[in-house]
Each structure stands twice: as structure tokens, then as C-alpha cells.
Design a protein around this motif. Structure first.
Motif, mmCIF file in Angstrom:
data_model
loop_
_atom_site.group_PDB
_atom_site.id
_atom_site.type_symbol
_atom_site.label_atom_id
_atom_site.label_comp_id
_atom_site.label_asym_id
_atom_site.label_seq_id
_atom_site.Cartn_x
_atom_site.Cartn_y
_atom_site.Cartn_z
ATOM 1 N N ARG A 120 115.851 39.684 52.045
ATOM 2 C CA ARG A 120 116.659 38.538 52.499
ATOM 3 C C ARG A 120 117.702 38.146 51.461
ATOM 4 N NH1 ARG A 120 115.473 37.173 57.223
ATOM 5 N NH2 ARG A 120 113.352 37.325 58.030
ATOM 6 N N ARG A 121 117.308 38.162 50.190
ATOM 7 C CA ARG A 121 118.261 37.799 49.137
ATOM 8 C C ARG A 121 119.416 38.800 49.090
ATOM 9 N NH1 ARG A 121 115.257 34.687 44.446
ATOM 10 N NH2 ARG A 121 117.026 35.404 43.236
ATOM 11 N N LYS A 135 121.658 38.244 52.199
ATOM 12 C CA LYS A 135 122.405 36.993 52.067
ATOM 13 C C LYS A 135 123.586 37.148 51.115
ATOM 14 C CE LYS A 135 121.531 32.098 51.427
ATOM 15 N NZ LYS A 135 120.633 31.111 50.854
#
Ligand code: ZN
Length: 359
Positions: free
Chosen positions: A167-168, A171
Motif C-alpha cells: 500500500r505504501r 500510494k
């Protein structure tokens, strides 16, 4: 006669580029992190510049700072480990060893988006980021179990850390997040019954299921027979034992080592049979472990060959593997790695023109 329609065949690297030899020597001598920091920074800047000079539409940071390797960078320095973990045997007789978890909880020491932060400061084109699979890290949990920290608790923590990492990266704008799954083919070698492979597929799907279809379009999986000091760990395993299960993974992209397979047609037929409509396959057209420098025409022909089996909307090209998944590998030079990448980029463009009807 209508005008020919321009087509695009995406081409992406896997990840690693050999580190500069002076950096490898300084690391081996145990130089301090403070002294090494500017060398790492220079290595990343130089890697991205040379990557862009090849014309590559997507680049990586060459994993310059993935110390010590593609699999354990995220747990390097974790205090609750011992060095005597799972051993990966290579065909030339050498081995690589993972660390073993000694107590809970399991936590990453760093997430791969920290590499993206630096890479994106220097890059002018999209950057992709490779991360290690949950199945590889699951090998850190010992067979004899850990008191007060069950395997189930470990798997929960592992999946949570892996999801956070992806996710990081998404993003922060990673072009793709590639999950390295080199242990898939090795699993069939270790356990020919296929049970270990199935457990790996199930575990990785638990992680992939946490992402939306949109997110999965930016997530890929890499498979290969291993690459370390020009040696493999599972090239003798028939892809027929792996690929049907591989395409069960809920990912949008697959990066498959292909150029060194003795019978590429056999592999391409399996891919054609099991690739799902919402999946794209990037076929390996460059062999990092082979000192022979591929010509653009060789790459073109490999892409054309693949296009006879796979629809153009689902096809891409890549390298068979990273050029040095382990940071101390000096078997390939940086010059050779970038020359091979340039051949892939130019050769894929040649195939694109031919398939699109341009000469
Ligand atoms: Zn690989």
C-alpha cells in the motif's frame, strides 16, 4: 486498406542492477552506515541515469540499497532472529541462507517504499518497486514452532506487514509493485507433490485478496529459477508444474523468466492455456546469467515468438530476472547489465513496429 494501428508492448525490468564494485568492497570491509550513505546515494543516482539512457520507459533504483538481498532487505537487522534459517541450494553447489525467527512478534525493519522515496527524486520516468512475497518470508518461521507465538499469529503479522508495504508503494506512485516469487518453482523441487507450492499460492492469495481489482492491475508477480553467481536453484523443474498454479494468483501482471528455457514453445503453450483475461504476461527476453549480449534482433524475435501464443493486449517483455538479486554478486558488470537492458528496449520496439504493420 486501413492505416496500421500503432500498438504498444510494455517493457519493464525486474529490479536489481549490480552494485558498484567500490560500494561492494566498502560494505564487505564493514564500513559504517554514515560512510556508506553517500556511496549508496551516488549508486542510486547513477543507476537511474544509466537506466534512463537505455530508453527504458520504466526504471528501478537497481535495488542498490536492498541490503543484503531481494528477500531479506525488510527484516535485515531484526533482533529476534538467528542466522541458521532456510537454506537455498544453487546448482553450482553454493548456498544462500535466510534468518530464522526466534520469538515474536514478526515486524519489518523497513518497507520498500523508502527506496522509492529516493528513486523518485532522481527519475524522470515511472519507477517500479519490487517487494518480497509473504511465502518467501514464511520460511523464517521454524518447524519446531515458537512458544507464545503461534504460526497463525506469525502469518497474521506477516500478511499485515506485506500489505502495508504494498500500500505504501502504491500510494507513493510506484508504476508497478512486483512481488518476487522465486521460491515458487523451488517449492516444486523441494516438494514434488505440489503441496508446498499450493500452500505458497494460498498464502500469497490471502495477501492479494486484500487489494481491489484496480490495485491489482498495478501489482505483479515475478517467477524464475533463481539467479545468483550465474547459477539457478530450480531450472530443472518443468514450468508445467508451476504455471497453472501461478496464474491462480490474484495479480494483474506476471514477469516470467523464459529466454533460457530449452523449449520456449512448450512454456508459451502453457501460458496461453492458463493466463486469465485480466492478466498480462511479461516474457523474459534477456538472460542476466548469460554473458552473451543479446542483440535487439534476438529480442525482437523472442517477442514475436511469444505473440504467436499470447494476444498483444496481454503481452509485455522483461528480463528473465534481476541482474544481481544478492548485493555482493559481481558476476555481471553494470556495463553488461545496461547493454542488455538497452537491447530489450530496442528489440521490443522493433517487434512493436512489425506487429503494428510498420516497417
Ligand atoms: Zn528472478
Amino acid at each position: 486498406m486501413g492505416k496500421p494501428t500503432p500498438i504498444t508492448i510494455p517493457t519493464e525490468p525486474i529490479g536489481s542492477i549490480p552494485r558498484p564494485v567500490d560500494l561492494i568492497a566498502r560494505v564487505a570491509n564493514g564500513d559504517s552506515e554514515a560512510n556508506l550513505a553517500p556511496l549508496y546515494e551516488d549508486a542510486i543516482r547513477d543507476t537511474i541515469q544509466r537506466f534512463e539512457d537505455t530508453g527504458s520507459p520504466v526504471v528501478t533504483d537497481g535495488e542498490q540499497r536492498k541490503y543484503h538481498n531481494f528477500a531479506t532487505y525488510c527484516v535485515h537487522g531484526l533482533p529476534n532472529t538467528a542466522p541458521d534459517g532456510f537454506t537455498i541450494p544453487f546448482s553450482d553447489g553454493h548456498t544462500r541462507r535466510m534468518s530464522r525467527l526466534t520469538r515474536g512478534p514478526f515486524r519489518y525493519t523497513r518497507y520498500a517504499d523508502s527506496y522509492l522515496d529516493v528513486a523518485m527524486r532522481y527519475a524522470h520516468v515511472p519507477v517500479k518497486q519490487a517487494v518480497i512475497s509473504p511465502s518467501a518470508l514464511s520460511l523464517m518461521y521454524p518447524a519446531e514452532k515458537i512458544r507464545d507465538y503461534s504460526r497463525e499469529q506469525f502469518i497474521d503479522d506477516l500478511l499485515s506487514e506485506h500489505e502495508t508495504e504494498i500500500r505504501r508503494c502504491l500510494k507513493k506512485g510506484a508504476h508497478k509493485v512486483q512481488v518476487d516469487f522465486t521460491e515458487g518453482r523451488l517449492a516444486v523441487k523441494i516438494d514434488p507433490s505440489g503441496q508446498l507450492l499450493n500452500s505458497f499460492i494460498d498464502l500469497n492469495n490471502l495477501a492479494l485478496s486484500r487489494f481491489s481489482p484496480d490495485e491489482r492491475r498495478r501489482i505483479g508477480v515475478h517467477t524464475c529459477p533463481g539467479n545468483d553467481f550465474d547459477s539457478t536453484h530450480s531450472a530443472d523443474v518443468d514450468y508445467a508444474e508451476l504455471l497453472p498454479s501461478l496464474f491462480e494468483l490474484k495479480a494483474g501482471n506476471f514477469y516470467i523468466a523464459l529466454s533460457t528455457e530449452p523449449d520456449r514453445g512448450h512454456v508459451l503453450k502453457i501460458i496461453r492455456k492458463y493466463l486469465k483475461p485480466d492478466q498480462r504476461v511479461f516474457v523474459g527476453a534477456i538472460a542476466p546469467s548469460n554473458p552473451h549480449l543479446e542483440t535487439p534482433e534476438e529480442v525482437r524475435d523472442r517477442v514475436l515468438e511469444a505473440s504467436e501464443y499470447i494476444s498483444i493486449e496481454q503481452l509485455g517483455s522483461t528480463d528473465d530476472c534481476g541482474f544481481s538479486p544478492f548485493s555482493d554478486n559481481t558476476s555481471t558488470t553494470r556495463d553488461t547489465a545496461f547493454a542488455k537492458i538497452e537491447a530489450r528496449v530496442v528489440g521490443t520496439a522493433l517487434a512493436e513496429k512489425l506487429i503494428g504493420g510498420y516497417q
